[in-house]
Design an enzyme around this catalytic site. Structure first.
Site, PDB file in Angstrom:
ATOM      1  N   HIS A   1      32.968   3.862  27.096  1.00 21.22           N
ATOM      2  CA  HIS A   1      33.509   2.844  27.990  1.00 21.22           C
ATOM      3  C   HIS A   1      32.376   1.935  28.437  1.00 21.22           C
ATOM      4  CE1 HIS A   1      32.525   6.503  30.205  1.00 21.22           C
ATOM      5  NE2 HIS A   1      32.124   5.727  31.205  1.00 21.22           N
TER       6      HIS A   1
ATOM      7  N   HIS B   1      39.453   7.790  20.291  1.00 22.10           N
ATOM      8  CA  HIS B   1      38.506   8.630  21.021  1.00 22.10           C
ATOM      9  C   HIS B   1      37.175   8.700  20.272  1.00 22.10           C
ATOM     10  CE1 HIS B   1      37.211  11.795  23.778  1.00 22.10           C
ATOM     11  NE2 HIS B   1      36.619  12.321  22.722  1.00 22.10           N
TER      12      HIS B   1
ATOM     13  N   ASP C   1      38.533   0.144  37.212  1.00 23.10           N
ATOM     14  CA  ASP C   1      37.953   1.444  37.548  1.00 23.10           C
ATOM     15  C   ASP C   1      38.597   1.982  38.827  1.00 23.10           C
ATOM     16  OD1 ASP C   1      35.002   2.922  36.726  1.00 23.10           O
ATOM     17  OD2 ASP C   1      35.903   3.444  38.665  1.00 23.10           O
TER      18      ASP C   1
ATOM     19  N   CYS D   1      41.909   8.902  26.856  1.00 25.80           N
ATOM     20  CA  CYS D   1      42.964   8.950  25.823  1.00 25.80           C
ATOM     21  C   CYS D   1      44.335   8.993  26.497  1.00 25.80           C
ATOM     22  CB  CYS D   1      42.781  10.151  24.902  1.00 25.80           C
ATOM     23  SG  CYS D   1      41.449   9.949  23.690  1.00 25.80           S
TER      24      CYS D   1
ATOM     25  N   ASN E   1      27.020   3.789  30.182  1.00 26.28           N
ATOM     26  CA  ASN E   1      26.291   5.010  30.494  1.00 26.28           C
ATOM     27  C   ASN E   1      26.448   5.943  29.298  1.00 26.28           C
ATOM     28  OD1 ASN E   1      25.525   4.171  33.075  1.00 26.28           O
ATOM     29  ND2 ASN E   1      27.465   4.837  33.962  1.00 26.28           N
TER      30      ASN E   1
ATOM     31  N   HIS F   1      34.351   9.417  26.575  1.00 25.36           N
ATOM     32  CA  HIS F   1      35.093   8.466  25.734  1.00 25.36           C
ATOM     33  C   HIS F   1      34.415   7.129  25.997  1.00 25.36           C
ATOM     34  CE1 HIS F   1      39.302   6.945  24.266  1.00 25.36           C
ATOM     35  NE2 HIS F   1      38.484   5.900  24.339  1.00 25.36           N
TER      36      HIS F   1
END
Ligand code: 5GP
Ligand code: ZN
Length: 126
Positions: free
Chosen positions: A104, A50, A34, A11, A91, A102
């Site tokens: 991804h 979120h 990343d 966030c 994951n 959050h």
């Protein structure tokens, strides 16, 4: 934007409090590199809102869920892996080693990969 968590690092990336190497952004999702890439291309695609994990998606999140997949295609093209191939990994939860709460998608590419993904070390469950 309705859902935000002030303690969530992703966030904070959405709001600009934490800098990131942004690859793509629209009004529902964004993609950034990343911090600890596991492959030449390793880009995270997140909803701006979120949502903790895939397990927390509800039917009204369908547009966001679709946007994540469409963004993956756009990001793959921008990163130059559309033809060579790439993997999209969510994951989700403890066994899958989700470390940031959050949603991804990891878009990983730029090298040949192995399968299955759990060929390395496993954690828990004996
Ligand atoms: P997970 O383990 O939850 O599936 O993936 C979280 C990912 O977020 C990891 O690959 C980790 O390297 C990445 N990450 C964690 N903190 C940051 C950050 O502040 N900036 C960026 N760009 N990536 C991060
Ligand atoms: Zn968040």
């Amino acid at each position: 934007m309705s859902r935000q968590d002030p303690d969530c690092i992703f966030c904070k990336i959405v709001s600009g409090q934490i800098p990131a190497s942004v690859v793509y952004r629209n009004d529902q999702v964004m993609a950034f590199r990343d911090l600890n890439p596991v492959a030449p291309t390793h880009i995270l695609i997140i909803p701006l809102e979120h949502i903790t994990s895939l397990s927390d998606l509800s039917p009204e999140d369908e547009p966001i869920a679709g946007q994540i997949l469409l963004a993956a295609r756009t990001v793959a093209e921008k990163a130059g892996v559309l033809e060579s191939g790439y993997r999209l990994v969510f994951n989700n939860g403890r066994d899958a080693l989700q470390s940031v709460g959050h949603i991804h998608a990891h878009l990983i590419g730029g090298k040949g990969m192995g399968w299955p993904p759990f060929a390395g070390q496993s954690v828990g469950h004996g």
